[in-house]
Design a protein around this motif. Sequence first.
Motif, mmCIF file in Angstrom:
data_model
loop_
_atom_site.group_PDB
_atom_site.id
_atom_site.type_symbol
_atom_site.label_atom_id
_atom_site.label_comp_id
_atom_site.label_asym_id
_atom_site.label_seq_id
_atom_site.Cartn_x
_atom_site.Cartn_y
_atom_site.Cartn_z
ATOM 1 N N GLU A 1 77.086 36.546 37.582
ATOM 2 C CA GLU A 1 75.725 36.057 37.827
ATOM 3 C C GLU A 1 75.618 34.535 37.882
ATOM 4 N N TYR A 2 76.534 33.825 37.209
ATOM 5 C CA TYR A 2 76.421 32.365 37.223
ATOM 6 C C TYR A 2 76.574 31.812 38.620
ATOM 7 N N GLY A 3 77.163 32.595 39.525
ATOM 8 C CA GLY A 3 77.349 32.137 40.899
ATOM 9 C C GLY A 3 76.047 31.691 41.530
ATOM 10 N N ALA A 4 74.979 32.433 41.247
ATOM 11 C CA ALA A 4 73.700 32.146 41.880
ATOM 12 C C ALA A 4 73.118 30.807 41.422
ATOM 13 N N MET A 5 73.529 30.339 40.201
ATOM 14 C CA MET A 5 72.930 29.090 39.729
ATOM 15 C C MET A 5 73.761 27.857 40.097
ATOM 16 N N ILE A 6 74.937 28.084 40.703
ATOM 17 C CA ILE A 6 75.779 26.936 41.060
ATOM 18 C C ILE A 6 75.039 25.992 42.003
ATOM 19 N N GLY A 7 74.255 26.576 42.902
ATOM 20 C CA GLY A 7 73.504 25.765 43.864
ATOM 21 C C GLY A 7 72.532 24.812 43.199
ATOM 22 N N SER A 8 72.027 25.185 41.995
ATOM 23 C CA SER A 8 71.026 24.343 41.339
ATOM 24 C C SER A 8 71.653 23.287 40.428
ATOM 25 N N LEU A 9 72.971 23.388 40.201
ATOM 26 C CA LEU A 9 73.652 22.365 39.392
ATOM 27 C C LEU A 9 74.030 21.185 40.270
ATOM 28 N N PHE B 1 80.339 30.101 31.110
ATOM 29 C CA PHE B 1 79.928 29.321 29.939
ATOM 30 C C PHE B 1 79.764 27.851 30.317
ATOM 31 N N ALA B 2 80.699 27.361 31.143
ATOM 32 C CA ALA B 2 80.634 25.967 31.575
ATOM 33 C C ALA B 2 79.365 25.712 32.388
ATOM 34 N N ALA B 3 79.028 26.673 33.265
ATOM 35 C CA ALA B 3 77.823 26.501 34.094
ATOM 36 C C ALA B 3 76.575 26.473 33.212
ATOM 37 N N PHE B 4 76.492 27.410 32.259
ATOM 38 C CA PHE B 4 75.330 27.433 31.358
ATOM 39 C C PHE B 4 75.255 26.146 30.544
ATOM 40 N N GLY B 5 76.403 25.730 30.012
ATOM 41 C CA GLY B 5 76.450 24.529 29.179
ATOM 42 C C GLY B 5 76.047 23.290 29.952
ATOM 43 N N THR B 6 76.528 23.187 31.195
ATOM 44 C CA THR B 6 76.190 22.035 32.027
ATOM 45 C C THR B 6 74.688 21.949 32.251
ATOM 46 N N ASP B 7 74.084 23.106 32.538
ATOM 47 C CA ASP B 7 72.645 23.126 32.791
ATOM 48 C C ASP B 7 71.858 22.749 31.528
ATOM 49 N N LEU B 8 72.258 23.327 30.389
ATOM 50 C CA LEU B 8 71.553 23.027 29.138
ATOM 51 C C LEU B 8 71.698 21.563 28.755
ATOM 52 N N TYR B 9 72.887 21.015 28.953
ATOM 53 C CA TYR B 9 73.140 19.618 28.614
ATOM 54 C C TYR B 9 72.250 18.708 29.451
ATOM 55 N N SER B 10 72.197 18.966 30.744
ATOM 56 C CA SER B 10 71.427 18.061 31.601
ATOM 57 C C SER B 10 69.928 18.184 31.319
ATOM 58 N N ALA C 1 86.515 25.463 29.502
ATOM 59 C CA ALA C 1 85.105 25.285 29.854
ATOM 60 C C ALA C 1 84.787 23.797 29.942
ATOM 61 N N ALA C 2 85.415 22.995 29.057
ATOM 62 C CA ALA C 2 85.183 21.558 29.065
ATOM 63 C C ALA C 2 85.600 20.944 30.392
ATOM 64 N N LEU C 3 86.801 21.291 30.863
ATOM 65 C CA LEU C 3 87.268 20.691 32.110
ATOM 66 C C LEU C 3 86.475 21.186 33.301
#
Lengths: 145, 558
Positions: free
Chosen positions: B234-242, B309-318, B80-82
């Motif tokens: 489901e995380y696919g749909a949020m990739i566009g917003s990252l 998990f990586a997508a969720f974490g990236t969004d929360l971090y930012s 998830a980190a990478l």
Amino acid sequence: MVDGEGGDASTETDGGTVTGAARNHRDTNYLEREVNLLNPSTPFMRDHLRVVWTGFVAWALVVFGPVTLTFVAPGPMTARMPVLGFPLHYFLVAIGAPGGALVLSFWYARKRDRLDEKYGIEHGRGPGTAAGDGSAVAADGGADE
Amino acid sequence: MTAGAFLQSGLLPEGLNVSFKLAPAVLVVAMLALFLGIGYAFRVADTEEMWVAGRSIGNVENGMAIGANWMSAASYLGMAALIALSGFYGLAFVVGWSAGYFILLIFLAAQMRRFGKYTAPDFVGDRFNSDAARAIAAVTTFLIGFVYAIGQARGMGLVGLYIFGDVGIPGLSGYQSMVVLMMAITVGYLTLSGMMGATKNMAVQYVILIVAFLVGLYAVGLSQGYSTALPQIEYGAMIGSLSSEFSEPFVNESYYLWIATAFSLVVGTCGLPHVLVRFYTVENERTARWSTVWGLFFICLLYLSAPAFAAFGTDLYSRNIGAVYGDPGMTSAAGDVIVVLATQLAELPEWFVGLVAAGGIAAAIATVSGLFIAGSSAISHDIYANIVNEDASQRRQVLVGRASIVALGVVTTLAALDPAAPIAALVSYAFSLAGAVLFPMFFLGLWWENTNRQGALAGMTTGLIVWTVPMINEVLPTYVGSGEPYSATLAAAVPAIGSALIAVPVVFAVTIGVSLVTDEPDMETKRLVRQCHSPEPMTRMQSAEDVAATDGGEPGDD
């Protein structure tokens, strides 16, 4: 295909259920046939390698295909997929490749079981222990299949 | 590699709540007590049981053991980190670490089971009739255990910070103190239980780590409104917003490095001694095949979830801490705990974050167990009992085995105090090594009967050299120099993380070439290889050697 090494018709004493492949298997001494990935020497090995290579090619396409396509044609490959919302390349790599490997593994294990059937080979404790060597000390058996 | 250069011993994941927390601490202690309890219940004294659990393990259980043994802190935390830090390049790890199992399955798993030897060096030594080959394989196995475990120690050290805070060993930073503490626990646990305990534990460890990971993912997804029933899709749909760095291909790393990394991980999977040893523990070759399929299934459960998990974490971090990419961006220390960080930033209860962290520790301990057992058996069984002292009693062998576990623990701890790279990258160095040295020997040894001793020795030596050169070029400077590779050209052509892409074809060519110009192996060896491929079933305790030595394969014998 069937090579006649030692396999004369008079061995047909045990009922009609034995297929040609199974009979051939019984007549083959596998310890006298060369092992060479590129040059299978027994009918079983030939059949097995056909499955192995088919799987290998499919695997290579599933695993390295999408990445390479993305490199060659980034435009169409990064387009957003309808409904799921994934960029196409991301979906094919993150989900397609591991999922594809899993499906192929299942396919291979099934195929290999069929080959055993075709050649009249049974696994498990019964038939396999025919050699009856004294080393079968661990009769307690672990959890099984 | 990503941001490896400026890592210092005071690794501190920004945003992570570093303090002692009672509930998570109790959870971790209870978990370790459970492992030790199970280890004690299945404690063993004789060597047969210690190394291969008496060959009594079945399909699903072995599949879970494959999963737990396989999924280390590199899968649980590092992947998830990478993905979060390096975007699309991170997926090379998801692909390489899962897809490799198919190659293992079709080319090696059942044949290895039929060969029926305890360890990877045993295979190499017996197949090529050479103590020198056995020794090279044993040293390689030991080296793999060491390099691989550095990543695990780093993972345990970082995650431990959330749970225990700074335990403050004098002279060491908080991170370093935690590495020392966690490694002491791991080694203590391992010396107490042999492999029987370890294997029983592995099914338990798999359940703990997969539950912790998935429950964490679902809780973050639900509480933040990212996902409902199937976060893995489901995380696919949020990739566009990252940020575009998350998914855009080949921005962080080149196509070549992507392929080199994935290829190295695939062949490394097929060459890792602690993975192969799992096939010796099953009843027959059919079980070896199906437990591989089960193992891959159990692995995929986590691997399909990690990018989510990586997508969720990236969004929360930012949203909570700052920009993930660019300067300064997220550090690799924070990246390595992104799974835990995400649950913390989602404001889930402390004990719950602790559960996710405990899963990471379970993953690390399970894998270090497998690695250290493979490494120590290489020393006690292959080098000590087979070469140094042929009359060694079982008791002495077990003693040497335990001493080498402690030795491995100490060197790993030292190297992890100031690690050279993020978890997943550290672990990949071990994969390159396994892929470069052991995979070609397994593959050619099993699939071409004319591979001989001279070929194997030349091939393994070549593999070691091709692996070592980029390691000296890229990794050594992070310990003793400026952190920059000595030769940037070499680093681009033969990256340490993917050196097996170059090494494997070279080693194959050398091994085949030398085998062709020297004498063919004797008939006994050829019969051994043939027995590995014969479809004739074998009994549970038989090895190919037993059968090939008698006339067990004669027609009409069944």
